[in-house]
Enzyme design. Structure first.
Site, PDB file in Angstrom:
ATOM      1  CG  ASP A 194     -43.871  43.296 105.535  1.00  0.00           C
ATOM      2  OD1 ASP A 194     -45.004  43.713 105.200  1.00  0.00           O
ATOM      3  OD2 ASP A 194     -42.945  44.037 105.188  1.00  0.00           O
ATOM      4  CB  ALA A 248     -35.956  47.966 106.471  1.00  0.00           C
TER       5      ALA A 248
END
Length: 413
Positions: A130, A20
């Protein structure tokens, strides 16, 4: 090289990179911070930026000792960043890379800490989505707990949700996540709710005890299918009460799993049962790491090259941790169709075994069979060649003759 993040923060040093974005050691008005600067393509996604702003209140309001606090969310030009507390320590993946598995008391203590953090997040309506060792930080400045475990904190709240937007996935039939820790309902395309975090955390507990995840290994698609179609098998050497807890939290049906607060309470109750236990001594199914023990009939045959087991690298949020820019911690995949997930009744995942014990059908055992076949093949070819040479010697003073139709066979493959 320092860079400004908004008007209040300065990023000085890269601590790690992930799928990310990049994590920096930064400085803010109140001292050192960790700054997660999202990738430029994410920052350019206006829908994601809008969701980022919408999540601001929920993330800033998440305050718990077992959660790495988000201090600020910065939207400034091309910069999109989460500013978080800086934890002085390491992440759980780095510890696993070093030790492979933990003593049960330490594993239980760490997971209990994370469960407490999840309980607070779920009560506030925030689902992590996550949970994995890379996102669990160990505070090395905190007091030691059972099994020598440092206090554990969960980080990266909101990142998976930010990435998983229609503009990013292009379709509602995509999966965003880390395959080894994905709950079955995500694989089947259902919306992720709090129970997905419990499933992922139970997977982490299994991994801390065993040194490997219950359904991992191979292509991500195969991993996803196992989450839906396979049962987890018992780990030898742990109390039955702890095993039943793991099984309940790995239930295929989300409603069958414990809530985070219940999981934390049960783990604290079970802590005395695992006090003083050494790490488990089990091998991963299909584990190719390390030399294979020779049997007497293995001695004449040379070892065949075996593939190295891939290293799972860390994406640290803390100084002093390893940095690996090549690891993509998320997988974006199409949701498998019903025909791809169907496999009849639930099967059973590959069972762990005592260290050094060979399992029929395992990759290591198949390598042994291949080597034995190679020896037989080479010996057969040598005997055939010797027979042919003898036939030629006898026949050299005779008229030429046609060799028999059943000549030497080709080496077995």
């Amino acid at each position: 090289m320092a860079r400004k993040i908004g008007s209040r923060y300065t990023a000085h040093q890269i601590l790690g990179r992930g799928s990310a974005g990049t994590v920096w050691l930064g400085e803010g008005p109140d001292g050192p911070v960790a700054v997660k600067l999202l990738r430029e393509d994410l920052a350019a996604d206006q829908e994601l930026v809008g969701r980022f702003v919408q999540e601001r209140t929920a993330l800033l309001g998440l305050d718990h000792p077992r959660v790495v606090a988000v201090r600020d969310l910065v939207v400034d030009g091309d910069d999109l960043a989460l500013v978080m507390d800086l934890v002085r320590g390491t992440d759980l993946r780095t510890r696993l890379d070093r030790e492979r598995r933990l003593a049960p008391a330490a594993a239980v203590a760490i997971v209990a800490d994370v469960a407490e953090g999840l309980a607070a997040a779920h009560a506030a309506g925030v689902v992590h989505r996550d949970v994995k060792p890379e996102n669990i930080l160990l505070d090395m400045q905190g007091p030691l707990g059972p099994g020598g475990a440092h206090p554990a904190l969960l980080t990266d709240f909101g990142v998976a949700k930010l990435i998983d937007t229609p503009a990013r996935t292009k379709s509602s039939h995509r999966i965003i996540g880390t395959p080894d820790y994905l709950a079955p309902e995500i694989v089947e395309g259902l919306p992720p709710r709090a129970a997905v975090d419990i499933y992922a955390l139970a997977t982490v507990l299994y991994e801390l005890l065993a040194g490997f995840t219950p359904f991992g290994g191979g292509h991500p698609g195969a991993v996803l299918r196992r989450h839906v179609t396979e049962r987890v098998v018992p780990l030898p050497g742990i109390p039955d009460e702890l095993w039943q807890l793991i099984v309940q939290c790995l239930a295929k049906a989300p409603a069958s799993r414990l809530r985070a607060s219940e999981l934390a309470a049960r783990l604290h109750e079970l802590a005395p049962l695992v006090a003083g236990m050494p790490p488990l001594d089990v091998d991963e199914p299909g584990d190719e790491a390390g030399p294979e023990p020779y049997e007497e009939d293995d001695a004449p045959c040379p070892a065949l090259p075996l593939p190295e087991r891939p290293r799972r690298a860390a994406v640290p949020l803390v100084p002093g941790s390893s940095t690996d820019s090549s690891r993509d911690t998320h997988t974006s995949m199409r949701v498998p169709g019903p025909d791809e997930l169907s496999g009849g009744p639930l099967g059973t995942a590959r069972a762990p075994r005592a260290a050094g014990q060979r399992r029929p059908g395992s990759a290591r055992n198949r390598a042994t069979v291949r080597r034995r076949r190679l020896v037989v093949s080479v010996a057969g070819a040598a005997l055939a060649a010797a027979g042919l040479a003898g036939w030629l010697t006898v026949s050299q003073d005779e008229p030429p003759a046609v060799p028999p139709a059943s000549g030497p066979s080709a080496p077995a493959r």
